[in-house]
Motif scaffolding. Structure first.
Motif, PDB file in Angstrom:
ATOM      1  N   ASP A  92     -47.525  37.206 -36.451  1.00 41.72           N
ATOM      2  CA  ASP A  92     -47.057  37.947 -35.437  1.00 41.72           C
ATOM      3  C   ASP A  92     -47.850  38.694 -34.523  1.00 41.72           C
ATOM      4  O   ASP A  92     -47.478  38.742 -33.223  1.00 41.72           O
TER       5      ASP A  92
ATOM      6  N   LYS B  51     -40.261  38.589 -39.122  1.00 37.50           N
ATOM      7  CA  LYS B  51     -41.454  38.504 -39.663  1.00 37.50           C
ATOM      8  C   LYS B  51     -42.686  38.690 -38.562  1.00 37.50           C
ATOM      9  O   LYS B  51     -42.538  38.261 -37.440  1.00 37.50           O
TER      10      LYS B  51
ATOM     11  N   ALA C 269     -42.854  41.866 -46.496  1.00 37.67           N
ATOM     12  CA  ALA C 269     -43.860  40.738 -46.420  1.00 37.67           C
ATOM     13  C   ALA C 269     -43.312  39.627 -47.287  1.00 37.67           C
ATOM     14  O   ALA C 269     -43.438  38.454 -47.019  1.00 37.67           O
TER      15      ALA C 269
ATOM     16  N   ALA D 154     -47.021  38.773 -38.485  1.00 44.39           N
ATOM     17  CA  ALA D 154     -48.350  38.441 -39.149  1.00 44.39           C
ATOM     18  C   ALA D 154     -49.624  38.958 -37.965  1.00 44.39           C
ATOM     19  O   ALA D 154     -49.373  39.172 -36.871  1.00 44.39           O
TER      20      ALA D 154
ATOM     21  N   GLY E 215     -42.800  36.250 -45.384  1.00 42.81           N
ATOM     22  CA  GLY E 215     -43.524  36.396 -43.948  1.00 42.81           C
ATOM     23  C   GLY E 215     -43.882  35.109 -43.557  1.00 42.81           C
ATOM     24  O   GLY E 215     -44.409  34.512 -44.182  1.00 42.81           O
ATOM     25  N   ASP E 216     -43.955  35.243 -42.088  1.00 46.32           N
ATOM     26  CA  ASP E 216     -44.864  34.094 -41.591  1.00 46.32           C
ATOM     27  C   ASP E 216     -46.301  34.552 -41.067  1.00 46.32           C
ATOM     28  O   ASP E 216     -47.041  33.584 -40.880  1.00 46.32           O
ATOM     29  N   TYR E 217     -46.563  35.814 -41.351  1.00 46.55           N
ATOM     30  CA  TYR E 217     -47.965  36.338 -41.061  1.00 46.55           C
ATOM     31  C   TYR E 217     -48.841  35.793 -39.679  1.00 46.55           C
ATOM     32  O   TYR E 217     -49.631  35.173 -39.577  1.00 46.55           O
TER      33      TYR E 217
ATOM     34  N   GLU F  23     -48.340  40.518 -41.486  1.00 46.99           N
ATOM     35  CA  GLU F  23     -46.942  40.630 -41.512  1.00 46.99           C
ATOM     36  C   GLU F  23     -46.139  41.818 -40.994  1.00 46.99           C
ATOM     37  O   GLU F  23     -46.489  42.890 -41.667  1.00 46.99           O
TER      38      GLU F  23
ATOM     39  N   HIS G 209     -49.937  42.489 -46.434  1.00 47.75           N
ATOM     40  CA  HIS G 209     -49.402  42.265 -44.900  1.00 47.75           C
ATOM     41  C   HIS G 209     -50.519  41.480 -44.043  1.00 47.75           C
ATOM     42  O   HIS G 209     -50.265  41.591 -42.768  1.00 47.75           O
TER      43      HIS G 209
END
Lengths: 38, 385
Positions: B207, B2, B200, B4, B203-205, B196, B179
């Protein structure tokens, strides 16, 4: 017009011109310039 | 995997809501500072959420520079980030809509690189891009690059790992999901966004992330008289709506709370004198000062306030102070390291107290300060006309 009056007028004009040049014209400026920390 | 994308947007960038709700994640965002720097702080309290933000609308009118600074990256993909001007809130470019054949190429045609692939955030790095006030700017994250997606995944199939491109506009994404997360900084006006980079859901958002601030580019830097007051309307300041000394936010600004963590107020002064060339007789003196909120660690110029001007030694009744100061202030913000302040004023001399008013003579004085956060120096200059 008497000579005295003429001289007086001339004197006043001369004084005014001198006054004008001394107090109005031929000025120069100065001030802050360069770098310094802030 | 994932990813972000965090984006920081300056005060004044308008937020746009959509039907998609922001995902709730616990990823340490928003952040203050830059990843790896000792000043870096997770879950920074300086921000408030910018709910459902899809793109930014550039504030102001005419050319506006938006400054982007990478602050965080935690991604397995190389994640290249772009800013793309779109024609409407749906991400339309010309006649092409998201999902249309050729849309990715149209995006690439307008894309401006914000963060290169695999870029490691570093203090002081920033990208300056120019848009026009009112432009809608969408953000795009490619797992590799836009060129790669077009070449290897032209339908933008979200299952084609390493070749997918994501958009800040939810409806443009191949999974039609959100995203991007966004926040606004309540102290310096900047903002923060998060993307993300994988499908999504879950996801950890976190990145890739960046800050964004804006300032108008029509600043009268050279003092050529093209409208100081108009020029001095900047976004990105916490001190008043326009970020100007004299604006309504001065009181709060001078209370130092808006100077932000690590920021301190400094007083900057300057003076000018006008004297008779031959005799040296002083006609007048002019002292001006202002305060600047400076963060030496971030090398950032955060705010201005407290501008004053004091005439003295005026040779009355010949000379008189016109009392028409015009102050101009350059950009401020957490990513602004160079700025400018200028004041222009005038004195007038009339012989024999206006009896000969036609002979009155006005001297304009301009004091300029150029502030450089990277060196911590302020350059002063004075000019007369």
């Amino acid at each position: 017009m008497t000579i005295t009056l003429k001289r007086t007028i001339i004197a006043l004009v001369v004084l005014f011109v001198l006054f004008y040049f001394v107090f109005f014209l031929f000025g120069t400026g100065s001030g802050s310039s360069g770098s310094s920390p802030f | 995997m994932k990813t972000a994308l965090a984006m920081l947007v300056c005060l004044g960038l308008m937020l746009t809501a959509t039907a998609f709700a922001d995902p709730v994640v616990s990823n340490g965002f928003p952040v203050c500072g830059v990843q790896g720097d000792p000043s870096f702080v997770s879950n920074c309290s300086d921000y408030v959420p910018a709910t459902d933000q899809q793109f930014i609308t550039v504030p102001g009118t005419g050319p506006v520079t938006v400054t982007f600074a990478s602050v965080f990256r935690d991604a397995a993909f190389s994640d290249e980030v772009y800013a793309v001007k779109v024609d409407d809130s749906a991400g339309t470019i010309g006649t092409l809509h998201p999902g249309d054949a050729g849309y990715l190429a149209a995006v690439q045609g307008r894309a401006q690189l914000v963060i290169p692939g695999g870029f490691t955030p570093a203090l002081g790095d920033a990208v300056h891009l120019t848009f026009n006030g009112g432009d809608k700017v969408m953000f795009v994250v490619s797992q590799s690059s836009l060129s790669d997606t077009i070449a290897n995944n032209p339908t933008n199939d979200p299952s084609q790992n390493f070749h997918v491109t994501w958009f800040s506009i939810d409806s443009a994404n191949p999974d039609h999901a959100d995203h991007m997360l966004a926040w606004s900084n309540t102290k310096d006006g900047s903002g923060q966004f998060a993307f993300e980079d994988w499908v999504a859901n879950g996801g950890d958002y976190n990145d890739v992330a960046f800050d964004a601030t804006t300032s108008t580019t029509t600043v009268d830097w050279q003092g050529n008289g093209d409208g100081d007051q108009a020029d001095a309307s900047f976004g990105g300041s916490a001190c008043g709506a326009a970020g100007l000394a004299g604006a309504s936010g001065d009181v709060a600004c001078s209370a130092s709370g808006n100077c932000g963590a690590g920021g301190t107020w400094r007083t900057i002064t300057g003076y000018a004198t006008w004297s008779q060339l031959v005799t040296g007789l002083t006609f007048w003196r002019y002292d001006a000062s202002f305060r600047v909120c400076f963060n030496p660690k971030k090398q950032a110029i955060l705010a201005y306030t407290g501008n004053t001007q004091v005439p003295s030694s005026v040779l009355a009744p010949i000379w008189s102070y016109d009392n028409k100061p015009v102050w101009s202030f350059g950009p401020v913000g957490s990513r602004v390291s160079s700025s400018i302040v200028r004041v222009t004023d005038s004195f007038t001399a009339c012989p024999l107290v206006n009896i000969f008013g036609a002979l009155c003579h006005t001297v304009h004085v301009t004091i300029s300060w150029s502030l450089h956060g990277d060196t911590g120096l302020v350059n002063k200059s004075v000019s007369f006309s």
